[in-house]
Design a protein around this motif. Sequence first.
Motif, PDB file in Angstrom:
ATOM      1  N   SER A 144       0.843  -1.211   0.000  1.00  0.00           N
ATOM      2  CA  SER A 144       0.000   0.000   0.000  1.00  0.00           C
ATOM      3  C   SER A 144       0.870   1.250   0.000  1.00  0.00           C
ATOM      4  O   SER A 144       0.498   2.285  -0.571  1.00  0.00           O
TER       5      SER A 144
ATOM      6  N   SER B  21      -6.323  -4.200   4.054  1.00  0.00           N
ATOM      7  CA  SER B  21      -7.117  -4.855   5.103  1.00  0.00           C
ATOM      8  C   SER B  21      -7.914  -3.879   5.950  1.00  0.00           C
ATOM      9  O   SER B  21      -8.939  -4.236   6.519  1.00  0.00           O
TER      10      SER B  21
ATOM     11  N   THR C 224      -4.205  -2.750   9.540  1.00  0.00           N
ATOM     12  CA  THR C 224      -2.770  -2.664   9.830  1.00  0.00           C
ATOM     13  C   THR C 224      -2.534  -1.690  10.987  1.00  0.00           C
ATOM     14  O   THR C 224      -2.911  -0.514  10.916  1.00  0.00           O
TER      15      THR C 224
HETATM   16  C1  G6P Z   1       1.346  -6.975   5.348  1.00  0.00           C
HETATM   17  C2  G6P Z   1       1.040  -7.714   4.071  1.00  0.00           C
HETATM   18  C3  G6P Z   1       1.397  -6.847   2.860  1.00  0.00           C
HETATM   19  C4  G6P Z   1       0.670  -5.527   2.940  1.00  0.00           C
HETATM   20  C5  G6P Z   1       0.961  -4.797   4.263  1.00  0.00           C
HETATM   21  C6  G6P Z   1       0.046  -3.612   4.452  1.00  0.00           C
HETATM   22  O1  G6P Z   1       2.713  -6.822   5.486  1.00  0.00           O
HETATM   23  O2  G6P Z   1       1.758  -8.920   4.023  1.00  0.00           O
HETATM   24  O3  G6P Z   1       1.007  -7.508   1.674  1.00  0.00           O
HETATM   25  O4  G6P Z   1       1.024  -4.718   1.862  1.00  0.00           O
HETATM   26  O5  G6P Z   1       0.723  -5.683   5.358  1.00  0.00           O
HETATM   27  O6  G6P Z   1      -1.257  -4.102   4.571  1.00  0.00           O
HETATM   28  P1  G6P Z   1      -2.567  -3.255   4.347  1.00  0.00           P
HETATM   29  O7  G6P Z   1      -3.678  -4.231   4.650  1.00  0.00           O
HETATM   30  O8  G6P Z   1      -2.542  -2.117   5.313  1.00  0.00           O
HETATM   31  O9  G6P Z   1      -2.558  -2.787   2.940  1.00  0.00           O
END
Ligand code: G6P
Length: 608
Positions: free
Chosen positions: A306, A352, A355
């Motif tokens: 992201s 998601s 985070t």
């Molecule tokens: C984790 C995942 C990544 C993702 C990052 C941010 O590290 O493995 O694929 O880019 O979190 O997650 P988000 O849900 O905030 O985009």
Amino acid sequence: MCGIVGYIGTKEKKSVILGGLKELEYRGYDSAGLAVMTDNCGCGSDIAYFKAVGKLENLEKKTANFTSKGFGVAIGHTRWATHGKPTEINAHPHFGEYSFVTHNGIIENYKELKEYLEKQGVKFISQTDTEVVVHMFEYLNRSEKDPFIAFEKTIAKLVGSFAILIITKAAPDKIFFAKNAVPLIVGKSDEDEIIFSSSDAPLIGLAKEAIYLEDGMYGVAQMGEVKIYQQKKLITCTPQLLPADKSYAQKEGYRFFMEKEIYEQSQVASETLMGRIKYNKINLEEINSQIFDDIDEIVLCACGTSYHAALAASYLFERIAKIRAKVETASEFRYRDPVLNKNSLFVVISQSGETADTLEALKIAKNAGLKTLAICNVDNSSIVRLAGNVLLTRAGIEKGVASTKAFATQVLTLWMVVLYIAQIRKTIDEETLHSEIKALLHIPQVLNIPDGLHEKIHRMSKHYLHGHGFFFIGRDIFYPLALEGALKLKEISYLHAEGYASGEMKHGPIALVDEGLFTVALLPQNVLYEKTKSNVEEIAARDGYVLTLSPLEFELSDDFIKTSKQNHAMSEFFEMMVALQLLALEISIRLGNDVDMPRNLAKSVTVE
Ligand code: G6P
């Protein structure tokens, strides 16, 4: 993404529908519902319906005391919220006075249709686009007095993507169905039962063959018979043999969810754009356009993939919307006592929405009184609930830990925000705005994977299993893409890969170049071609192994992926993105790794 199931037959309907929905759980959902029509008492048909927010267990509990005997029809749905929050009212099936509908997709023109129906006295109770379908059907059936014609006319009025099932007391032994741009499958069992579903997993075990409906098909089904129409003509479709393995079916024939998600990008990009471009203008009704008043800076904050989407967008904010853009890694932002400017719009980007670092950064910005906007894939997630404004990316559930389609939809959404500001502030002229919108609408096509590309990358991938590491290089928006390409590769191959701005190579990294170092060079035609090319020549001159992605032949490459000639840099961006994803995928598969669940990584990092 939503899932739908339908059943006509004599088995216990609730159980068949719940069983089918369970098989569709992998698609992701935040609420579920079902409707069953029976003639339990022999005194005419009756429809029972149930809805529950959250997991299917909640729907199971609600329906624990309900059973239906004998012949009947039923529909069920798992909903991934796009219009309206994940509440019981917004969950499907939606109903009118005597009919129920489930729908997967987005009805783009629902506002116009709703306004029309409201003027005719129809009352709506949900915030969804779907509810309009059932009311339009009943409204038309009033004059037509023929549910099939009413259904046909309803479908003709819909613009957008849909897989639709309707059951109605006006035709108690039938299911009306329609398909456009989202999947719908129908099968018949040896006992003449009819089963509908969004993918083949729910049909396995019930039917041996199924018809994979094509766009524009609709019709009516009853026990033992499915009538399919296209452009008002009855047609014959040949059923195909269903796969025997359910987990294979959930991956829709792909070896890994990540692979399936790479192939889904064209489809989900269309969903991201749907309803947000009208009459050659960007139309972001979900957000309050006043959030851009008095803003002199955009702060973009995110983690991982992201963050790369944010970085790519920062170039566009400055170049097109002429607004200062700053990008923050959420974990750093939190603890560096940032000086916040009240005239900044704080944009968090998260697949998601959970985070921890991004969520905490959002809290800091909110507490400091900044206007906030979340670009997120999961409605009702913590970030969505907290942010002042939200744009959902509509990528559907992403199961592969290495993010692919979520990234594509984040970049697309951010590009729309850039153009929205440019439109409001008139930082580009009408002609440029129109050509940007044209380019935006072209992206779903760019994301279709051309014949032979995957096979070529598969064959090429065997060159990259040794060596001491990878550089991914690019300039401008292709620099964040290089970072993302390197991240994809390291996440799932466990090989050392770094992304660099091409121009930075000579400031240190080039010292590592030798015949054991692979460089993946992004050489688009539309952005600083000559400059990047000379950076790549410097690497080739030092005997580095070079894989070039470019529409223009580059004779110094050891490997070459020829991309198409595009007249917009963003088209080149998305085309190269797909190639980088496939490269990481194929290298990882050759190394025998678990592509979907790489070691040490989690899909959603809810701790700091
Ligand atoms: C984790 C995942 C990544 C993702 C990052 C941010 O590290 O493995 O694929 O880019 O979190 O997650 P988000 O849900 O905030 O985009």
